[in-house]
Scaffold this active site. Structure first.
Site, mmCIF file in Angstrom:
data_model
loop_
_atom_site.group_PDB
_atom_site.id
_atom_site.type_symbol
_atom_site.label_atom_id
_atom_site.label_comp_id
_atom_site.label_asym_id
_atom_site.label_seq_id
_atom_site.Cartn_x
_atom_site.Cartn_y
_atom_site.Cartn_z
ATOM 1 N N SER A 8 1.536 -0.909 0.206
ATOM 2 C CA SER A 8 -0.390 0.177 -0.495
ATOM 3 C C SER A 8 0.586 1.447 -0.372
ATOM 4 C CB SER A 8 -0.867 -0.115 1.378
ATOM 5 O OG SER A 8 -1.647 0.924 1.339
ATOM 6 N N TRP A 39 -8.270 7.414 -1.401
ATOM 7 C CA TRP A 39 -7.904 6.278 -2.136
ATOM 8 C C TRP A 39 -7.041 5.020 -1.055
ATOM 9 C CZ3 TRP A 39 -10.310 3.655 -6.456
ATOM 10 C CH2 TRP A 39 -9.857 2.175 -6.389
ATOM 11 N N GLU A 56 -8.437 4.327 2.660
ATOM 12 C CA GLU A 56 -9.357 3.631 2.833
ATOM 13 C C GLU A 56 -9.025 2.316 2.919
ATOM 14 O OE1 GLU A 56 -13.520 2.306 2.958
ATOM 15 O OE2 GLU A 56 -12.946 4.197 3.862
ATOM 16 N N GLU A 57 -8.004 2.333 1.676
ATOM 17 C CA GLU A 57 -7.359 0.871 1.779
ATOM 18 C C GLU A 57 -6.897 0.558 2.998
ATOM 19 O OE1 GLU A 57 -4.501 -0.269 -1.823
ATOM 20 O OE2 GLU A 57 -3.279 0.394 -0.536
ATOM 21 N N LEU A 58 -6.311 1.140 3.196
ATOM 22 C CA LEU A 58 -5.090 1.014 4.644
ATOM 23 C C LEU A 58 -6.390 0.646 5.904
ATOM 24 C CD1 LEU A 58 -3.488 1.093 6.493
ATOM 25 C CD2 LEU A 58 -3.466 3.534 7.256
#
Length: 209
Positions: A51, A116, A119-121
């Site tokens: 990430s 983005w 939200e990924e984290l």
């Protein structure tokens, strides 16, 4: 992190192909692999999910880290041609997170400015908290761990902007803050511009039985 632009480009970067997964154990890395950790069969498709904020680290730290992992035959999910499109990450990315045994989160100056990435984290942290076998490894690239943990400096500026955005509700912002604090409290490594060395690949240690 940014959404995939082409299936062919991302396919080249996703190292866990059907052919690779069918390799015999003698051709797998000497490090303890996911397959060996689970008696020859594994729920994991990838060893590592990366990430990162592309504009900060795609062509320097993250690129070098991916190459180092690849040389060790550590199967790594990295899609560096994704374009940010709102705050909802794709089901494909969610699935990749859930199929990865480790997540390496590279916190950089502009990481928190990307909804983005945040939200990924949040997805990564949620998966870690519900799955004891998933490990998150933070890397602080030219940012202080306390800035990430407490949302200070560039992270504060990013959140000030998010709070002014009427399309982002307060519950989502609080969720992102909690994910940053949780991830930053995990043991990690600090990388400065003058110390561009790539950290060693994560040790793939068999989970306790």
């Amino acid at each position: 992190m940014e959404a995939s632009s082409t299936s062919s480009a991302s396919g080249n970067r996703r190292r866990a192909t059907d052919d690779e997964s069918s390799l015999s154990s003698s051709k797998r890395p000497k490090l303890s692999s996911p397959a060996s950790a689970y008696g020859g069969s594994s729920r994991w498709k990838y060893d590592v999910f990366l990430s990162f904020r592309g504009e900060d680290t795609r062509y320097n730290f993250t690129g070098h880290l991916y190459a180092a992992l690849d040389r060790k035959s550590i199967l790594t999910f990295m899609d560096d041609e994704r374009l940010e499109r709102g705050t909802q990450i794709s089901s494909e990315l969610t699935k990749a997170i859930e199929e990865s045994r480790f997540s390496i989160v590279i916190f950089s100056k502009n990481y928190a400015s990307s909804t983005w990435c945040l939200e990924e984290l949040a997805k990564i942290v949620e998966f870690m908290e519900t799955n004891n076998n998933h490990t998150v490894i933070p890397v602080f690239y030219n940012v202080e761990p306390s800035d990430v943990r407490k949302q200070k400096g560039e992270f504060k500026k990013a959140f000030d902007k998010h709070q002014q955005n009427p399309k982002i509700d307060s519950d989502k912002i609080q969720r992102w803050r909690a994910a940053l604090e949780r991830a930053a409290n995990t043991v990690g490594d600090f990388i400065s511009a003058g110390r561009e060395a790539v950290p060693p690949p994560p040790p793939l240690i068999d989970p306790p039985i």
